[in-house]
Design a protein around this motif. Sequence first.
Motif, PDB file in Angstrom:
ATOM      1  N   THR A 119     -26.029   1.675  91.901  1.00 51.02           N
ATOM      2  CA  THR A 119     -26.252   1.685  90.468  1.00 51.02           C
ATOM      3  C   THR A 119     -25.079   2.364  89.791  1.00 51.02           C
ATOM      4  OG1 THR A 119     -27.851   2.206  88.731  1.00 51.02           O
ATOM      5  CG2 THR A 119     -27.560   3.862  90.410  1.00 51.02           C
TER       6      THR A 119
ATOM      7  N   THR B  29     -36.378  -2.521  89.745  1.00 53.37           N
ATOM      8  CA  THR B  29     -37.696  -3.017  89.345  1.00 53.37           C
ATOM      9  C   THR B  29     -38.173  -4.103  90.312  1.00 53.37           C
ATOM     10  OG1 THR B  29     -37.141  -2.498  87.069  1.00 53.37           O
ATOM     11  CG2 THR B  29     -39.046  -3.912  87.404  1.00 53.37           C
TER      12      THR B  29
ATOM     13  N   VAL C  90     -40.257  -2.457  80.636  1.00 51.59           N
ATOM     14  CA  VAL C  90     -39.379  -1.536  81.357  1.00 51.59           C
ATOM     15  C   VAL C  90     -37.911  -1.862  81.113  1.00 51.59           C
ATOM     16  CG1 VAL C  90     -39.315  -2.947  83.475  1.00 51.59           C
ATOM     17  CG2 VAL C  90     -38.806  -0.509  83.611  1.00 51.59           C
TER      18      VAL C  90
ATOM     19  N   GLU D 128     -35.462  -0.292  79.060  1.00 51.18           N
ATOM     20  CA  GLU D 128     -34.790   0.336  77.927  1.00 51.18           C
ATOM     21  C   GLU D 128     -35.884   0.710  76.930  1.00 51.18           C
ATOM     22  OE1 GLU D 128     -32.884  -2.426  75.177  1.00 51.18           O
ATOM     23  OE2 GLU D 128     -33.486  -4.057  76.485  1.00 51.18           O
ATOM     24  N   PRO D 129     -35.529   1.536  75.962  1.00 48.91           N
ATOM     25  CA  PRO D 129     -36.543   1.859  74.960  1.00 48.91           C
ATOM     26  C   PRO D 129     -36.991   0.567  74.270  1.00 48.91           C
ATOM     27  CG  PRO D 129     -34.624   3.296  74.758  1.00 48.91           C
ATOM     28  CD  PRO D 129     -34.254   2.221  75.729  1.00 48.91           C
TER      29      PRO D 129
ATOM     30  N   ASP E  30     -45.627   0.916  78.369  1.00 51.34           N
ATOM     31  CA  ASP E  30     -44.169   1.094  78.313  1.00 51.34           C
ATOM     32  C   ASP E  30     -43.841   2.100  79.409  1.00 51.34           C
ATOM     33  OD1 ASP E  30     -41.531   1.639  77.728  1.00 51.34           O
ATOM     34  OD2 ASP E  30     -41.958   2.683  75.853  1.00 51.34           O
ATOM     35  N   THR E  31     -43.141   1.636  80.440  1.00 51.69           N
ATOM     36  CA  THR E  31     -42.967   2.459  81.639  1.00 51.69           C
ATOM     37  C   THR E  31     -41.547   2.990  81.735  1.00 51.69           C
ATOM     38  OG1 THR E  31     -42.334   0.528  82.969  1.00 51.69           O
ATOM     39  CG2 THR E  31     -44.685   1.049  82.852  1.00 51.69           C
TER      40      THR E  31
ATOM     41  N   TRP F 284     -38.736   4.893  83.857  1.00 50.19           N
ATOM     42  CA  TRP F 284     -38.310   5.344  85.191  1.00 50.19           C
ATOM     43  C   TRP F 284     -36.891   4.887  85.416  1.00 50.19           C
ATOM     44  CZ3 TRP F 284     -38.296   1.782  89.658  1.00 50.19           C
ATOM     45  CH2 TRP F 284     -38.629   0.471  89.314  1.00 50.19           C
TER      46      TRP F 284
ATOM     47  N   THR G 252     -33.637   3.818  88.653  1.00 43.57           N
ATOM     48  CA  THR G 252     -33.308   3.514  90.045  1.00 43.57           C
ATOM     49  C   THR G 252     -33.523   4.774  90.895  1.00 43.57           C
ATOM     50  OG1 THR G 252     -31.620   1.972  89.282  1.00 43.57           O
ATOM     51  CG2 THR G 252     -31.456   2.708  91.574  1.00 43.57           C
ATOM     52  N   GLU G 253     -33.107   5.902  90.355  1.00 52.14           N
ATOM     53  CA  GLU G 253     -33.164   7.152  91.098  1.00 52.14           C
ATOM     54  C   GLU G 253     -34.589   7.668  91.286  1.00 52.14           C
ATOM     55  OE1 GLU G 253     -31.248   6.437  88.547  1.00 52.14           O
ATOM     56  OE2 GLU G 253     -29.194   7.101  88.910  1.00 52.14           O
TER      57      GLU G 253
ATOM     58  N   ASP H  57     -31.049  10.869  80.218  1.00 48.91           N
ATOM     59  CA  ASP H  57     -31.627  10.320  78.994  1.00 48.91           C
ATOM     60  C   ASP H  57     -31.909  11.426  77.980  1.00 48.91           C
ATOM     61  OD1 ASP H  57     -31.736   7.601  79.526  1.00 48.91           O
ATOM     62  OD2 ASP H  57     -33.644   7.742  80.575  1.00 48.91           O
TER      63      ASP H  57
ATOM     64  N   VAL I 286     -38.507   8.290  74.565  1.00 53.03           N
ATOM     65  CA  VAL I 286     -37.212   8.252  75.246  1.00 53.03           C
ATOM     66  C   VAL I 286     -36.230   7.529  74.333  1.00 53.03           C
ATOM     67  CG1 VAL I 286     -35.944   7.451  77.264  1.00 53.03           C
ATOM     68  CG2 VAL I 286     -38.304   8.223  77.514  1.00 53.03           C
TER      69      VAL I 286
ATOM     70  N   ARG J 289     -29.717   6.637  77.036  1.00 51.58           N
ATOM     71  CA  ARG J 289     -28.756   7.432  77.799  1.00 51.58           C
ATOM     72  C   ARG J 289     -27.933   8.327  76.878  1.00 51.58           C
ATOM     73  NH1 ARG J 289     -29.769   6.737  83.214  1.00 51.58           N
ATOM     74  NH2 ARG J 289     -27.841   7.907  83.409  1.00 51.58           N
TER      75      ARG J 289
ATOM     76  N   ASN K 252     -26.620   0.515  78.452  1.00 50.29           N
ATOM     77  CA  ASN K 252     -27.795  -0.250  78.866  1.00 50.29           C
ATOM     78  C   ASN K 252     -27.764  -1.566  78.085  1.00 50.29           C
ATOM     79  OD1 ASN K 252     -30.383  -1.292  79.284  1.00 50.29           O
ATOM     80  ND2 ASN K 252     -31.233   0.745  79.574  1.00 50.29           N
TER      81      ASN K 252
HETATM   82  C1  WTA Z   1     -33.631   3.245  80.623  1.00 53.65           C
HETATM   83  C2  WTA Z   1     -34.797   0.726  85.478  1.00 53.65           C
HETATM   84  C3  WTA Z   1     -36.754   3.928  77.583  1.00 53.65           C
HETATM   85  C4  WTA Z   1     -33.329   4.737  80.677  1.00 53.65           C
HETATM   86  C5  WTA Z   1     -36.237   0.998  85.930  1.00 53.65           C
HETATM   87  C6  WTA Z   1     -33.148   4.995  82.160  1.00 53.65           C
HETATM   88  C7  WTA Z   1     -35.919   3.240  79.609  1.00 53.65           C
HETATM   89  C8  WTA Z   1     -32.486   3.735  82.611  1.00 53.65           C
HETATM   90  C9  WTA Z   1     -37.189   2.759  79.987  1.00 53.65           C
HETATM   91  C10 WTA Z   1     -32.747   3.434  84.063  1.00 53.65           C
HETATM   92  C11 WTA Z   1     -38.267   2.897  79.048  1.00 53.65           C
HETATM   93  C12 WTA Z   1     -35.793   2.421  81.603  1.00 53.65           C
HETATM   94  N1  WTA Z   1     -37.992   3.482  77.876  1.00 53.65           N
HETATM   95  N2  WTA Z   1     -35.710   3.815  78.412  1.00 53.65           N
HETATM   96  N3  WTA Z   1     -39.489   2.449  79.304  1.00 53.65           N
HETATM   97  N4  WTA Z   1     -37.073   2.265  81.232  1.00 53.65           N
HETATM   98  N5  WTA Z   1     -35.079   2.993  80.632  1.00 53.65           N
HETATM   99  O1  WTA Z   1     -31.861   2.611  86.829  1.00 53.65           O
HETATM  100  O2  WTA Z   1     -32.131   4.978  79.962  1.00 53.65           O
HETATM  101  O3  WTA Z   1     -31.839   0.268  85.874  1.00 53.65           O
HETATM  102  O4  WTA Z   1     -32.367   6.136  82.433  1.00 53.65           O
HETATM  103  O5  WTA Z   1     -33.948   1.588  86.145  1.00 53.65           O
HETATM  104  O6  WTA Z   1     -33.038   2.700  81.789  1.00 53.65           O
HETATM  105  O7  WTA Z   1     -32.242   2.179  84.406  1.00 53.65           O
HETATM  106  P1  WTA Z   1     -32.408   1.616  85.872  1.00 53.65           P
END
Ligand code: WTA
Length: 652
Positions: free
Chosen positions: A262, A310, A385, A387-388, A410-411, A413, A415-416, A507, A519, A522, A528
Motif C-alpha cells: 500500500t 477490502t 468504505v 473514503e469519507p 459507513d465503515t 478502516w 489496509t493496516e 487520518d 473522519v 488523510r 485518496n
Molecule cells: C480512508 C480501505 C472515511 C481513510 C479500507 C483511510 C475512510 C484510508 C473510510 C484507508 C471511511 C477508508 N470514512 N475515510 N469510511 N474508509 N477511508 O488502506 O483515509 O485503501 O486511512 O483501506 O481510506 O485506505 P485503504
Amino acid sequence: MSDEQPELESYPPSPEFAANANATAALYDEAEADRLAFWAAQANRLHWATPFTEVLDWSGAPFAKWFGDGKLNVAYNCVDRHVEAGNGDRVALHWEGEPVGDARSITYAELKDEVCRAANALTDLGVGKGDRVAIYMPMIPEAVVAMLACARVGALHSVVFAGYSAAALRARIEDAEAKMVITSDGQYRRGAAAPLKPGVDEALSGMGDCPVRNVLVVRRTGIDTPMTEGRDLWWDEVMNTVSNEHTPEAFESEHPLFLLYTSGTTGKPKGVVHTSGGYLTQSAYTHFNVFDLKPETDVYWCTADIGWVTGHTYIVYGPLANGATQVLYEGTPASPDEHRHFQVIDKYKVTIYYTAPTVIRTFMRWGRELVREHDLSSLRLLGSVGEPINPEAWRWYRHVMGKDQTPVVDTWWQTETGAIMISPLPGVTDCKPGSAMRPLPGISAKIVDDDGNELQPAPEFGGEATGYLVLDKPWPSMLRGVWGDPERFKETYWSRFAEQGWYFAGDGARYGSDGEVWVLGRIDDVMNVSGHRISTAEVESALVGHAGVAEAAVVGATDAHTGQAICAFVILKEHAAAQSTEDMVHELRAEVAREISPIAKPREIHVVPELPKTRSGKIMRRLLRDVAEGRELGDTSTLLDPKVFEAIRAAK
Ligand code: WTA
C-alpha cells in the motif's frame, strides 16, 4: 432534512431490523466488561486445531501476538469447516463475468475441491510455508482459489491489483522475493478482452536476479499468450494432474497470512504484513456483526477488487469464514451499460451490498430513474468504505437504493487495520449521514491534539477542532509489520505518539455532538482517489523519472466525483522546455500510467517555472493545494520567494 447539518439527522434502525439483528447493544457491554475475554469469545467462533490459552501478548509492542499459542488453518476455516457442518451444497460464490451470460455458481464443496487441488499443485511446485506468491489476476473465482490455496499451505500471497503496471508488479515481486506468480492470460475490461500475462513477462524480464520459478496462468480470455518453457504453466493443465484431497496443516496463530502493498508517504510502497488467527477473528467478527450476516439466507455482494484490502477481508476471508453466499463480479459498473449492478442485484436477489462512495456518486450522476427501473427490494443493508462519504451521497444511497428502509453502515478502516474499526452496528446505532459513528465493540480509538490530549466532543457544529485519529489499544487484525523493514513500521505508525504507545492512522477526524467520529481524510501525503490510496511521492517519483522533468510536486485536490484528484506541478529541464506543453503533458501522463497504473494518472499537470518552497527547501504542498483548488492563498510568510505564485498562476 438539513443539508448543512447532517449532525442533526438521525436514522435509527427499524424495530424489525433491530429485533432480528446479530449484534445488540449488549456487545458493547461485553467488550467493555472484559476486552480480552470478549476477543477470546470472538476467536472461538473459528476452528482451532490447537486451542489458544493466551489472548494477547503486547510485551513486544508495537509487535503484537494474538492467540499466540493457538494453531489453525485459515483455509480450513473458510471452506472445509462448512462442508463438514453439512453445508457443502450452499453456494459460496455466484460468479458473474463481465460478458453478459458468462456466469458460474460454486458451492462450498466445489470450492473445497478447487482449493485442495491448487494446494497440491503449489506443494508439487515447491511452494510451502513462508514462501511468497504474487497474484496478479482479474476478479475470477481462480483468484479466490489461489489466495486460499496459499493460505492452506502456509505461503503468503501478495495480491497485486491487475490494473497496476508491469513496473509496479516488478517492484512488489522483488521486494517480497516471490517464488511464484499466478496470473491469467487476459481480462475483460469494459467489454473487451485485454492481455494480462505479457505484463508478468515484462516485470520478470526486467529483473536482475529473478526469484520467480514458476508462473501459473489461468485461461480466461483465450487470447494468444506466449509461454516461457520450463517456467510458465497453464493452471487448468496443472489442476488436472493433481488430487482434490489435501490435509491442511495447522499453523501458528501468528504465522503470516499475506502481504499487501500500500502507498505510504514515501515513493516506495510498503508490504503490510497480516497474520492468521487475529486477522481471521476480526474479519469474521466484523463481517458477521456489521453486515448482520445470516449465512443461510443472505446474498452478500462486496464490489471491491481483490487487489485491495477490502477484497481480501470482505470478499475472501470474512464472508467465507462465516459461510456466506456471495456475488463475485468481474467487471466495471458500466459494462455493458449503466444497468449492470442493478441487474446483478436483482438477478441474485442481493440482500447486503457493500461499495465505495465513488461508485455511489457515479450512480447519482446516472440518476435515480435508472435505478428505479430495477427491483432492488431484496436489499436490506448497505455499506460504504474507502473514503469519507459525503452526506448527500449517504442520503441518496439510503433513499434511492435502500427505499428509506435499509441501514447504511459507513465503515472506517485501513489496509493496516485489516478489518473494520469504526462503524455503526446496524441494529443498534442511530446513524448520521457521513459519520462512521463509534469504534466497534472491542476497539478503542481516540481523537487527540498535537500533544495527545483527547478532544472534547463538540458542543456545537461547524468549525470545531479537528485532531489526529489514533488507535490507543491493540486489536486482533492489526498489521504486524512492514515486510522486511521493522524500522519503517515503527516510524510510520508508532512514532507520532510514541510516548503514549498509540497507533496513528494518518487520518484527521473530529467528534460530533453526540461524541460520534467524523473522519475527514488523510492528513499525511497520501491521496485518496476514488478510494484508491496513492502517495504524492510515488507520483512525483514517476514524473521525475521522465528525462525531461527537473522537479515535480504533486497534491491531492478536492474533486466532487473522485473525492480527491491528482494535480501535478512540474518544472522541465531546459532541453525539454522546447517541446510543446501539450505533448509533454501527454507523455507525462503516459509515464505515470506505465510506472504505477492508469489510476494514478494526474487529472492536471501544470508546467511551471518554479515551485513554492520554504527557506529549508521543503515544497509547500498546502499552497499548491490552494492553487489547485482555486482558493485564495493561505499563509505565504514562510515562502522563500512569494512571487513564484504569480508565475505558477500564469502557467495554469
Ligand atoms: C480512508 C480501505 C472515511 C481513510 C479500507 C483511510 C475512510 C484510508 C473510510 C484507508 C471511511 C477508508 N470514512 N475515510 N469510511 N474508509 N477511508 O488502506 O483515509 O485503501 O486511512 O483501506 O481510506 O485506505 P485503504
